[in-house]
Write a protein that holds these residues in place. Structure first.
Motif, PDB file in Angstrom:
ATOM      1  N   ALA A  94       0.820  -1.218   0.000  1.00  0.00           N
ATOM      2  CA  ALA A  94       0.000   0.000   0.000  1.00  0.00           C
ATOM      3  C   ALA A  94       0.852   1.266   0.000  1.00  0.00           C
ATOM      4  CB  ALA A  94      -0.923   0.001   1.210  1.00  0.00           C
ATOM      5  N   GLY A  95       2.162   1.102   0.037  1.00  0.00           N
ATOM      6  CA  GLY A  95       3.041   2.267   0.048  1.00  0.00           C
ATOM      7  C   GLY A  95       3.095   2.967   1.386  1.00  0.00           C
ATOM      8  N   LEU A  96       2.925   2.212   2.471  1.00  0.00           N
ATOM      9  CA  LEU A  96       2.894   2.783   3.818  1.00  0.00           C
ATOM     10  C   LEU A  96       4.063   2.249   4.632  1.00  0.00           C
ATOM     11  CD1 LEU A  96       1.404   4.357   6.092  1.00  0.00           C
ATOM     12  CD2 LEU A  96       0.181   2.221   6.592  1.00  0.00           C
ATOM     13  N   LYS A  97       4.859   3.155   5.188  1.00  0.00           N
ATOM     14  CA  LYS A  97       5.903   2.778   6.137  1.00  0.00           C
ATOM     15  C   LYS A  97       5.302   2.914   7.537  1.00  0.00           C
ATOM     16  CE  LYS A  97       8.653   5.783   4.152  1.00  0.00           C
ATOM     17  NZ  LYS A  97       9.834   6.663   3.869  1.00  0.00           N
ATOM     18  N   LEU A  98       5.269   1.806   8.261  1.00  0.00           N
ATOM     19  CA  LEU A  98       4.557   1.757   9.533  1.00  0.00           C
ATOM     20  C   LEU A  98       5.491   1.309  10.653  1.00  0.00           C
ATOM     21  CD1 LEU A  98       1.814   1.901  11.053  1.00  0.00           C
ATOM     22  CD2 LEU A  98       1.451  -0.493  10.390  1.00  0.00           C
ATOM     23  N   GLN A  99       5.450   2.043  11.778  1.00  0.00           N
ATOM     24  CA  GLN A  99       6.174   1.656  12.985  1.00  0.00           C
ATOM     25  C   GLN A  99       5.175   1.545  14.132  1.00  0.00           C
ATOM     26  OE1 GLN A  99       9.433   4.285  13.828  1.00  0.00           O
ATOM     27  NE2 GLN A  99      10.273   4.167  11.758  1.00  0.00           N
ATOM     28  N   VAL A 100       5.397   0.576  15.004  1.00  0.00           N
ATOM     29  CA  VAL A 100       4.479   0.313  16.112  1.00  0.00           C
ATOM     30  C   VAL A 100       5.208   0.519  17.434  1.00  0.00           C
ATOM     31  CG1 VAL A 100       2.950  -1.374  17.190  1.00  0.00           C
ATOM     32  CG2 VAL A 100       3.264  -1.379  14.689  1.00  0.00           C
ATOM     33  N   LYS A 101       4.651   1.372  18.298  1.00  0.00           N
ATOM     34  CA  LYS A 101       5.168   1.607  19.644  1.00  0.00           C
ATOM     35  C   LYS A 101       4.179   1.004  20.645  1.00  0.00           C
ATOM     36  CE  LYS A 101       8.654   4.558  18.745  1.00  0.00           C
ATOM     37  NZ  LYS A 101      10.051   4.332  19.175  1.00  0.00           N
ATOM     38  N   GLU A 102       4.656   0.121  21.502  1.00  0.00           N
ATOM     39  CA  GLU A 102       3.765  -0.508  22.469  1.00  0.00           C
ATOM     40  C   GLU A 102       3.725   0.283  23.782  1.00  0.00           C
ATOM     41  OE1 GLU A 102       4.452  -4.631  23.018  1.00  0.00           O
ATOM     42  OE2 GLU A 102       4.277  -5.118  20.878  1.00  0.00           O
ATOM     43  N   PHE A 103       2.520   0.438  24.311  1.00  0.00           N
ATOM     44  CA  PHE A 103       2.286   1.074  25.604  1.00  0.00           C
ATOM     45  C   PHE A 103       1.534   0.088  26.494  1.00  0.00           C
ATOM     46  CE2 PHE A 103       2.844   4.600  22.741  1.00  0.00           C
ATOM     47  CZ  PHE A 103       3.388   5.631  23.495  1.00  0.00           C
ATOM     48  N   THR A 104       1.842   0.082  27.763  1.00  0.00           N
ATOM     49  CA  THR A 104       1.160  -0.831  28.673  1.00  0.00           C
ATOM     50  C   THR A 104       0.144  -0.126  29.559  1.00  0.00           C
ATOM     51  OG1 THR A 104       2.964  -0.610  30.271  1.00  0.00           O
ATOM     52  CG2 THR A 104       3.096  -2.453  28.709  1.00  0.00           C
ATOM     53  N   ASP A 105      -0.199   1.113  29.227  1.00  0.00           N
ATOM     54  CA  ASP A 105      -1.204   1.835  30.001  1.00  0.00           C
ATOM     55  C   ASP A 105      -2.131   2.581  29.059  1.00  0.00           C
ATOM     56  OD1 ASP A 105       1.010   3.950  29.591  1.00  0.00           O
ATOM     57  OD2 ASP A 105      -0.672   5.099  30.395  1.00  0.00           O
ATOM     58  N   TYR A 106      -3.115   3.277  29.648  1.00  0.00           N
ATOM     59  CA  TYR A 106      -4.154   3.948  28.864  1.00  0.00           C
ATOM     60  C   TYR A 106      -4.067   5.469  28.920  1.00  0.00           C
ATOM     61  CZ  TYR A 106      -6.883  -0.414  28.345  1.00  0.00           C
ATOM     62  OH  TYR A 106      -7.329  -1.668  28.024  1.00  0.00           O
ATOM     63  N   VAL A 107      -2.975   6.014  29.428  1.00  0.00           N
ATOM     64  CA  VAL A 107      -2.829   7.464  29.516  1.00  0.00           C
ATOM     65  C   VAL A 107      -1.780   7.984  28.538  1.00  0.00           C
ATOM     66  CG1 VAL A 107      -2.158   9.374  31.017  1.00  0.00           C
ATOM     67  CG2 VAL A 107      -3.628   7.566  31.906  1.00  0.00           C
ATOM     68  N   LEU A 108      -0.622   7.379  28.556  1.00  0.00           N
ATOM     69  CA  LEU A 108       0.495   7.889  27.752  1.00  0.00           C
ATOM     70  C   LEU A 108       0.223   7.908  26.245  1.00  0.00           C
ATOM     71  CD1 LEU A 108       3.519   6.331  29.675  1.00  0.00           C
ATOM     72  CD2 LEU A 108       2.665   8.665  29.786  1.00  0.00           C
ATOM     73  N   PRO A 109      -0.490   6.944  25.673  1.00  0.00           N
ATOM     74  CA  PRO A 109      -0.686   7.007  24.211  1.00  0.00           C
ATOM     75  C   PRO A 109      -1.404   8.268  23.744  1.00  0.00           C
ATOM     76  CG  PRO A 109      -1.189   4.811  25.016  1.00  0.00           C
ATOM     77  CD  PRO A 109      -1.017   5.679  26.231  1.00  0.00           C
ATOM     78  N   ASN A 110      -2.431   8.702  24.468  1.00  0.00           N
ATOM     79  CA  ASN A 110      -3.127   9.928  24.070  1.00  0.00           C
ATOM     80  C   ASN A 110      -2.258  11.158  24.279  1.00  0.00           C
ATOM     81  OD1 ASN A 110      -5.590   9.041  23.027  1.00  0.00           O
ATOM     82  ND2 ASN A 110      -6.507   8.858  25.058  1.00  0.00           N
ATOM     83  N   LYS A 111      -1.489  11.188  25.361  1.00  0.00           N
ATOM     84  CA  LYS A 111      -0.592  12.320  25.593  1.00  0.00           C
ATOM     85  C   LYS A 111       0.464  12.395  24.503  1.00  0.00           C
ATOM     86  CE  LYS A 111      -1.138  12.806  30.592  1.00  0.00           C
ATOM     87  NZ  LYS A 111      -0.451  12.811  31.912  1.00  0.00           N
ATOM     88  N   ALA A 112       1.005  11.245  24.106  1.00  0.00           N
ATOM     89  CA  ALA A 112       2.024  11.219  23.059  1.00  0.00           C
ATOM     90  C   ALA A 112       1.453  11.623  21.714  1.00  0.00           C
ATOM     91  CB  ALA A 112       2.652   9.828  22.975  1.00  0.00           C
ATOM     92  N   THR A 113       0.194  11.263  21.456  1.00  0.00           N
ATOM     93  CA  THR A 113      -0.470  11.667  20.213  1.00  0.00           C
ATOM     94  C   THR A 113      -0.726  13.167  20.219  1.00  0.00           C
ATOM     95  OG1 THR A 113      -1.543   9.498  20.046  1.00  0.00           O
ATOM     96  CG2 THR A 113      -2.476  11.275  18.730  1.00  0.00           C
TER      97      THR A 113
END
Length: 287
Positions: free
Chosen positions: A69-88
């Protein structure tokens, strides 16, 4: 008797973001910004996710669908429900995939963030589990039940118990139910814990209401092991791909949204999770 199925999500830790990002997933940085702060659409798309099933699904896309699809994708794992939204919100990652719309709405309201849903992907079961009992009828006066302590998931947990006759809630209580809304606990005691910690408490309590992703990480099989599960019908808790408001039309986000709703991902979810996670494709419900 076991019932049918639904999602998840909860609240979490407050460890340093830099440590969370470097501890899991790829070590590469998120897309550099250009053109007055807009994402560099030629850079890799960095998506934060809970380990299972979210990161598993993203890694399937990365390994099998993204390159074509022409997409370069990286995955970062988080073990909680707060940091992902703050990082976004801060632009340290480009998107996240770990939550449902009711949780996101509550998070935005409390934190002044403007993260928005892009597309629904799947439902996870919120279920009641026990290592000590094999039936709901064995939960009697004096039994202790652990609950996730964040507002959206505690409300879901209490409604799950009420829907199955374990407790009685006050009339007219909405999705944001709390322990104060329990009309009749039938002698049960409740232990409120961070969602990620609930599975670890399962052997110390009589029963526990556990989010689907954390149940999977604890080697529980929701479709088989839960005493009861949420129903999937008319359920608002589909897990979503989310971005900071204004980035919805990033071409990389649109490519990923399409891939996450593809027949290949549908088959992957159905084959891998055997009913414990189910596809729930389409536009998100407005919060």
């Amino acid at each position: 008797m076991r019932k049918n199925i639904k999602i998840t999500a909860a609240v979490a830790a407050t460890s340093a973001l830099a440590l969370a990002l470097t501890a899991c997933g790829s070590s590469s940085d998120p897309a550099a910004k250009k053109d007055g702060g807009k994402p560099d659409t030629d850079a890799a798309l960095v998506v934060g996710a809970s380990p299972s099933p979210h990161a598993d699904i993203l890694n399937f896309v990365k390994d099998n669908l993204a390159q074509k699809a022409g997409l370069k994708l990286q995955v970062k794992e988080f073990t909680d429900y707060v940091l992902p939204n703050k990082a976004t919100q801060d632009g340290q990652i480009d998107a996240n995939y770990f939550q449902h719309v009711p949780y996101l709405d509550d998070f935005n309201k409390k934190n002044g963030t403007d993260v928005v849903p892009v597309v629904n992907v799947h439902l996870e079961p919120l279920g009641l589990y026990s290592k000590k009992h094999k039936a709901l009828t064995e939960l009697t006066s004096g039994s202790t039940v652990a609950l996730p302590n964040d507002p959206t998931n505690e409300g879901r947990a209490l409604h799950l118990l009420a829907d199955n006759g374990v407790i009685v809630l006050k009339d007219g209580v909405g999705v944001a139910a709390t322990l104060a809304d329990v009309k009749d606990a039938k002698g049960l005691k409740f232990k409120e814990l961070e969602a990620a910690s609930v599975p670890r408490a399962l052997t110390d309590v009589d029963a526990a209401v556990i989010n689907g992703n954390y149940a999977l990480e604890a080697d529980l099989k929701p479709a088989k092991d839960a005493l009861v599960l949420e129903k999937g019908e008319n359920n608002p808790y589909a897990n979503i791909l989310a971005v900071k408001k204004g980035n919805e039309n990033d071409p990389r986000i649109q490519k990923l949204a399409k891939l996450l709703n593809s027949p290949e991902v549908k088959k992957f979810i159905e084959d891998k999770y055997d009913g414990s996670v189910i596809p729930a494709f389409g536009a998100p419900t407005k919060g």
